[in-house]
Design a protein around this motif. Structure first.
Motif, mmCIF file in Angstrom:
data_model
loop_
_atom_site.group_PDB
_atom_site.id
_atom_site.type_symbol
_atom_site.label_atom_id
_atom_site.label_comp_id
_atom_site.label_asym_id
_atom_site.label_seq_id
_atom_site.Cartn_x
_atom_site.Cartn_y
_atom_site.Cartn_z
ATOM 1 N N UNK A 48 0.869 -1.175 0.000
ATOM 2 C CA UNK A 48 0.000 0.000 0.000
ATOM 3 C C UNK A 48 0.903 1.221 0.000
ATOM 4 N N UNK A 49 0.840 2.007 -1.087
ATOM 5 C CA UNK A 49 1.759 3.128 -1.273
ATOM 6 C C UNK A 49 0.975 4.427 -1.207
ATOM 7 N N UNK A 50 1.171 5.196 -0.159
ATOM 8 C CA UNK A 50 0.476 6.481 0.005
ATOM 9 C C UNK A 50 1.285 7.577 -0.675
ATOM 10 N N UNK A 51 0.569 8.447 -1.391
ATOM 11 C CA UNK A 51 1.242 9.498 -2.162
ATOM 12 C C UNK A 51 0.529 10.839 -1.991
ATOM 13 N N UNK A 52 1.313 11.904 -2.031
ATOM 14 C CA UNK A 52 0.777 13.260 -2.036
ATOM 15 C C UNK A 52 1.017 13.884 -3.398
ATOM 16 N N UNK A 53 0.088 14.753 -3.816
ATOM 17 C CA UNK A 53 0.175 15.431 -5.097
ATOM 18 C C UNK A 53 0.345 16.931 -4.889
ATOM 19 N N UNK A 54 0.965 17.584 -5.848
ATOM 20 C CA UNK A 54 1.095 19.041 -5.774
ATOM 21 C C UNK A 54 -0.213 19.729 -6.144
ATOM 22 N N UNK B 157 9.442 -2.909 -3.941
ATOM 23 C CA UNK B 157 9.444 -2.258 -2.633
ATOM 24 C C UNK B 157 10.685 -1.374 -2.501
ATOM 25 N N UNK B 158 11.845 -1.932 -2.850
ATOM 26 C CA UNK B 158 13.090 -1.153 -2.781
ATOM 27 C C UNK B 158 13.059 0.030 -3.743
ATOM 28 N N UNK C 123 5.930 10.047 -2.981
ATOM 29 C CA UNK C 123 5.611 8.837 -2.203
ATOM 30 C C UNK C 123 5.930 9.119 -0.743
ATOM 31 N N UNK C 124 4.929 8.992 0.131
ATOM 32 C CA UNK C 124 5.139 9.344 1.535
ATOM 33 C C UNK C 124 5.234 8.129 2.462
ATOM 34 N N UNK C 125 4.602 7.027 2.071
ATOM 35 C CA UNK C 125 4.612 5.863 2.965
ATOM 36 C C UNK C 125 4.392 4.591 2.149
ATOM 37 N N UNK C 126 5.082 3.521 2.547
ATOM 38 C CA UNK C 126 4.946 2.225 1.873
ATOM 39 C C UNK C 126 4.726 1.157 2.940
ATOM 40 N N UNK C 127 3.615 0.455 2.856
ATOM 41 C CA UNK C 127 3.284 -0.585 3.838
ATOM 42 C C UNK C 127 3.181 -1.938 3.149
#
Length: 240
Positions: A4-10, A89-90, A110-114
């Motif tokens: 699960x990859x959380x991302x922020x956008x401009x 993942x890497x 990309x802010x977080x990877x679970x």
């Protein structure tokens, strides 16, 4: 392996053809974290043994642009190949917290990877829902043209099963053919959708369905997706 990859956008505006932008983020990370794997995956027409879907918060579709309620997206990634999963993942860890181009109108971080826990399927009948649409593609080698079928068309199941056999025979051996032929696809609530991907208009299937078959196949479809174009963000499913 499921991520699960959380991302922020401009910006809260993204292109309708956003799947190719997600692929570019993965490629950017992989090219830096493992150049040899990057060349293996993206030099030539190699089959991609992974799938992904993108959660868009309350999207409003306006032609070539999608407007989101929030400047965030979540990428869900899955593969049945543990070694490949570690490489991606890497790759994503390599670009975490870095501002990357997402389109001419936007940037992504990309802010977080679970790593998401997976449950094994042990029964031969299971209900699923699509997280990204299922693509059934018939490729003509002579004309180099593709034809796309959705669930209710007569040739859908036969072509999908043929494609599954070509995808899985190297991993599971020739005996997989009879198990694929025995699969039963049962519609629960499926609709047709047309998605823009790499400037193509792709007809595909979205919704809920039941699948009856060998548990190892059902597990593989959950872990790595089902159908064609999985590496471009199609065919991701989950148990319901």
């Amino acid at each position: 392996m499921r991520l699960k990859i959380s991302c922020e956008l401009a910006s809260n505006k993204i292109p309708a053809d956003y799947r190719r932008k997600v692929v570019s983020v993965m490629k950017a990370g992989l090219s830096k974290s493992n150049e040899a794997k990057y060349k293996e995956m993206y030099s030539g027409n190699k089959q991609k043994n992974f799938t992904f879907s993108v959660y868009l918060p309350k999207p409003k579709f306006n032609g070539a642009v999608i407007e989101l309620e929030k400047k965030k997206i979540v990428i869900n990634f899955a593969t049945a190949d543990a070694e490949l999963g570690i490489n991606y993942y890497n790759a994503l860890m390599n670009v975490r917290d870095k501002l990357l181009p997402f389109s001419t109108m936007n940037q992504i971080r990309v802010t977080n990877i679970q790593i998401v826990k997976e449950e094994q399927i042990v029964t031969e009948r299971m209900a699923f829902k699509t997280l990204s649409p299922i693509v059934c593609r018939d490729h003509n080698k002579e004309t180099k043209k593709d034809w796309f079928y959705w669930w209710e068309e007569d040739d859908f199941e036969a072509i999908l099963k043929r494609n599954l056999y070509f995808q899985l025979r190297d991993k599971f051996g020739e005996y997989v053919k009879s198990d694929i032929e025995a699969l039963e696809f049962r519609e629960v609530a499926i609709k047709k959708t047309v998605v823009i991907c790499y400037n193509l208009h792709v007809a595909c299937s979205l919704g809920k369905f039941e699948l009856v078959g060998k548990p190892y196949l059902l597990n593989h479809f959950v872990q790595g997706g089902i159908g064609s174009m999985r590496g471009m963000g199609f065919g991701m499913i989950e148990v319901i």
